[in-house]
Design an enzyme around this catalytic site. Structure first.
Site, mmCIF file in Angstrom:
data_model
loop_
_atom_site.group_PDB
_atom_site.id
_atom_site.type_symbol
_atom_site.label_atom_id
_atom_site.label_comp_id
_atom_site.label_asym_id
_atom_site.label_seq_id
_atom_site.Cartn_x
_atom_site.Cartn_y
_atom_site.Cartn_z
ATOM 1 N N CYS A 80 103.023 100.564 51.430
ATOM 2 C CA CYS A 80 103.408 99.157 51.222
ATOM 3 C C CYS A 80 103.378 98.343 52.516
ATOM 4 O O CYS A 80 103.369 97.115 52.488
ATOM 5 C CB CYS A 80 104.797 99.085 50.593
ATOM 6 S SG CYS A 80 104.816 99.862 48.968
ATOM 7 N N HIS A 111 107.104 91.681 50.937
ATOM 8 C CA HIS A 111 106.482 92.689 50.078
ATOM 9 C C HIS A 111 107.198 92.698 48.726
ATOM 10 O O HIS A 111 108.413 92.514 48.656
ATOM 11 C CB HIS A 111 106.582 94.063 50.759
ATOM 12 C CG HIS A 111 106.216 95.186 49.849
ATOM 13 N ND1 HIS A 111 105.011 95.233 49.204
ATOM 14 C CD2 HIS A 111 106.918 96.285 49.447
ATOM 15 C CE1 HIS A 111 104.968 96.317 48.451
ATOM 16 N NE2 HIS A 111 106.112 96.968 48.579
ATOM 17 N N ASN A 122 104.523 95.938 41.535
ATOM 18 C CA ASN A 122 104.314 96.273 42.943
ATOM 19 C C ASN A 122 102.854 96.693 43.140
ATOM 20 O O ASN A 122 102.440 97.745 42.640
ATOM 21 C CB ASN A 122 105.269 97.412 43.326
ATOM 22 C CG ASN A 122 105.181 97.800 44.799
ATOM 23 O OD1 ASN A 122 104.287 97.356 45.512
ATOM 24 N ND2 ASN A 122 106.101 98.632 45.245
HETATM 25 O O1 UT7 Z 1 107.422 99.630 47.901
HETATM 26 C C1 UT7 Z 1 108.466 100.536 48.083
HETATM 27 C C2 UT7 Z 1 108.562 101.277 46.810
HETATM 28 N N1 UT7 Z 1 109.698 101.359 46.021
HETATM 29 C C3 UT7 Z 1 110.843 100.656 46.049
HETATM 30 O O2 UT7 Z 1 111.106 99.804 46.844
HETATM 31 C C4 UT7 Z 1 111.813 101.002 44.973
HETATM 32 C C5 UT7 Z 1 113.248 100.865 45.392
HETATM 33 N N2 UT7 Z 1 114.146 101.326 44.346
HETATM 34 C C6 UT7 Z 1 114.319 100.660 43.202
HETATM 35 O O3 UT7 Z 1 113.732 99.600 42.999
HETATM 36 C C7 UT7 Z 1 115.290 101.217 42.185
HETATM 37 O O4 UT7 Z 1 115.897 102.384 42.706
HETATM 38 C C8 UT7 Z 1 114.624 101.540 40.827
HETATM 39 C C9 UT7 Z 1 114.319 100.240 40.107
HETATM 40 C C10 UT7 Z 1 113.371 102.332 41.018
HETATM 41 C C11 UT7 Z 1 115.562 102.347 39.941
HETATM 42 O O5 UT7 Z 1 116.779 101.684 39.776
HETATM 43 P P1 UT7 Z 1 118.158 102.467 39.942
HETATM 44 O O6 UT7 Z 1 119.216 101.524 39.611
HETATM 45 O O7 UT7 Z 1 118.180 103.071 41.317
HETATM 46 O O8 UT7 Z 1 118.059 103.564 38.819
HETATM 47 P P2 UT7 Z 1 118.129 105.158 38.937
HETATM 48 O O9 UT7 Z 1 116.856 105.708 39.473
HETATM 49 O O10 UT7 Z 1 119.387 105.575 39.624
HETATM 50 O O11 UT7 Z 1 118.254 105.525 37.441
HETATM 51 C C12 UT7 Z 1 119.368 105.117 36.650
HETATM 52 C C13 UT7 Z 1 119.113 105.532 35.226
HETATM 53 C C14 UT7 Z 1 118.687 106.981 35.081
HETATM 54 O O12 UT7 Z 1 119.277 107.497 33.899
HETATM 55 P P3 UT7 Z 1 120.576 108.435 33.970
HETATM 56 O O13 UT7 Z 1 120.186 109.623 34.788
HETATM 57 O O14 UT7 Z 1 121.637 107.593 34.624
HETATM 58 O O15 UT7 Z 1 120.839 108.734 32.527
HETATM 59 C C15 UT7 Z 1 117.209 106.911 34.912
HETATM 60 O O16 UT7 Z 1 116.680 107.987 34.197
HETATM 61 O O17 UT7 Z 1 118.056 104.752 34.678
HETATM 62 C C16 UT7 Z 1 117.075 105.640 34.119
HETATM 63 N N3 UT7 Z 1 115.767 105.014 34.250
HETATM 64 C C17 UT7 Z 1 115.235 104.231 33.316
HETATM 65 N N4 UT7 Z 1 115.701 103.820 32.132
HETATM 66 C C18 UT7 Z 1 114.892 102.999 31.419
HETATM 67 C C19 UT7 Z 1 114.893 105.108 35.296
HETATM 68 N N5 UT7 Z 1 113.793 104.403 35.040
HETATM 69 C C20 UT7 Z 1 113.973 103.836 33.816
HETATM 70 C C21 UT7 Z 1 113.197 102.979 33.016
HETATM 71 N N6 UT7 Z 1 113.713 102.601 31.828
HETATM 72 N N7 UT7 Z 1 111.991 102.538 33.412
#
Ligand code: UT7
Length: 343
Positions: free
Chosen positions: A121, A270, A300
């Protein structure tokens, strides 16, 4: 010493729109439009059709930038292509773009150096810094810098991969960095990296230290396990570091220029997550009027987010000559960067 300014911008996104609902309906992913919008701001993204590669997306973006720069393709002295989704393992996609631009044929043949940048990125800002140095040193007059990504081919589009798969989209953005005697252009660029976090966001596919470097089945056919095949990410850790590093590198660039955020007319962040950028905005007191986003429409697009934003903003009139622009990125590695540009 000449200044290095952005003489042209261009972008291309594939026509196929994939909404959040399409992720559910077409791919059967257990997610919802509401979850994705609430956590990331993303409403839809573009996916390239099968048969379209990284250099294919880069080509129209590059041609648009070259045209706006008012130069011929043969005026280019170098091509820098940033991507994490290159057409092949090697060679890099830069040489394929050179070939597609028609620079390897007939009387137009110009065998300019082509360099691929692998900084995810932050790849565009690493490339912009490199192009700026090349131009300022007098070695080059016009450097084409492209960020291009075909993520859709390498996303685990199942419920297993939903955290990563819902974030990324395909697209390309390009700029031409040119020499000028005018008092304008890229003033400062700052780059950084912290390899302690190299495994927090990674798509490994193989391990070259292993023999064979991709495990074989009984028939000697390579078998890539899902955890190696698809990008793995600890999202919360990335989120936290992104905010800290983006704020720090932006301040570092401002300090080097002897300015504060108030002197900046447009912030081009970004596009990894709308929430990351809103957090930054709030922390630094940046009004909405000074920020451009497109993550809602494209997701992204990694190395392409910033040059796509620049191309859109120049065309919508949001970005005009004379403005002071700050660009900031953070990504896998971890790597990060910022640039201050007098447009
Ligand atoms: O360019 C650099 C690249 N990346 C980034 O900058 C990403 C930075 N991080 C983020 O944007 C966030 O961490 C995410 C949007 C990726 C995820 O959000 P989060 O609030 O950190 O969610 P999480 O990974 O902690 O997941 C929470 C819950 C999980 O379920 P459980 O284990 O609590 O039951 C996941 O399985 O949300 C679930 N989950 C989803 N649910 C529905 C993860 N992805 C999804 C989804 N739809 N697409």
């Amino acid at each position: 010493m000449p200044n290095a300014y952005i003489s042209g911008t261009g972008f291309y996104v594939p026509p196929r729109v994939v909404t959040n609902d399409d992720l559910v309906k077409t791919y059967g992913i257990d997610t919802t439009h509401e979850w994705i919008v609430q956590r990331t701001g993303i409403e839809e993204r573009r996916f390239a059709e099968e048969g379209v590669g990284c250099a294919d997306l880069a080509l129209p973006a590059a041609e648009m930038a070259i045209e706006q720069a008012g130069i011929k393709k043969t005026d280019l002295d170098m091509i820098i292509l940033a991507t994490l989704s290159s057409d092949h393992c090697f060679p890099g996609s830069g040489v394929y773009l050179q070939r597609k631009l028609g620079l390897c044929e007939g009387s137009n043949a110009k065998f300019v150096p082509c360099m691929d940048v692998r900084n995810q990125c932050s790849g565009f800002l690493y490339s912009l810094g490199t192009a700026t140095s090349m131009v300022k040193s007098g070695a080059m007059k016009n450097v084409l810098v492209v960020g291009s990504e075909v993520h859709s081919a390498a996303l685990d589009l199942t419920t297993r991969g939903r955290t990563v798969a819902s974030l990324f989209g395909d697209g390309a953005g390009a700029v031409v960095v040119s020499a000028t005697e005018e008092d304008r252009g890229v003033r400062t660029w700052k780059l950084g990296a912290d390899g302690r976090h190299a495994d927090i966001l990674a798509q490994k596919i193989w391990d070259i230290s292993k023999r064979p470097f991709i495990p074989n089945d009984a028939n000697g056919v390579g078998q890539v396990q899902p955890e190696m095949m698809w990008a793995q990410m600890q999202g919360k850790t990335v989120f936290k570091h992104a905010i800290e590093r983006m704020a720090m590198v932006l301040m570092e660039a401002c300090m080097a220029e002897g300015i504060t955020g108030e002197n900046i007319d447009l912030f081009v962040f970004h596009q990894a997550n709308l929430r990351i950028n809103q957090y930054l905005q709030q922390m630094l007191g940046i009004p909405d009027s000074k920020v451009v986003h497109n993550i809602q429409r494209y997701g992204n697009t990694t190395a392409a987010t910033i040059p796509i934003l620049l191309a859109e903003a120049t065309r919508s009139g949001k970005l005009k000559k004379g403005m002071k622009v700050a660009m900031v990125a953070f990504g896998s590695g971890f790597t990060w960067g910022a640039a201050i540009v007098d447009w």
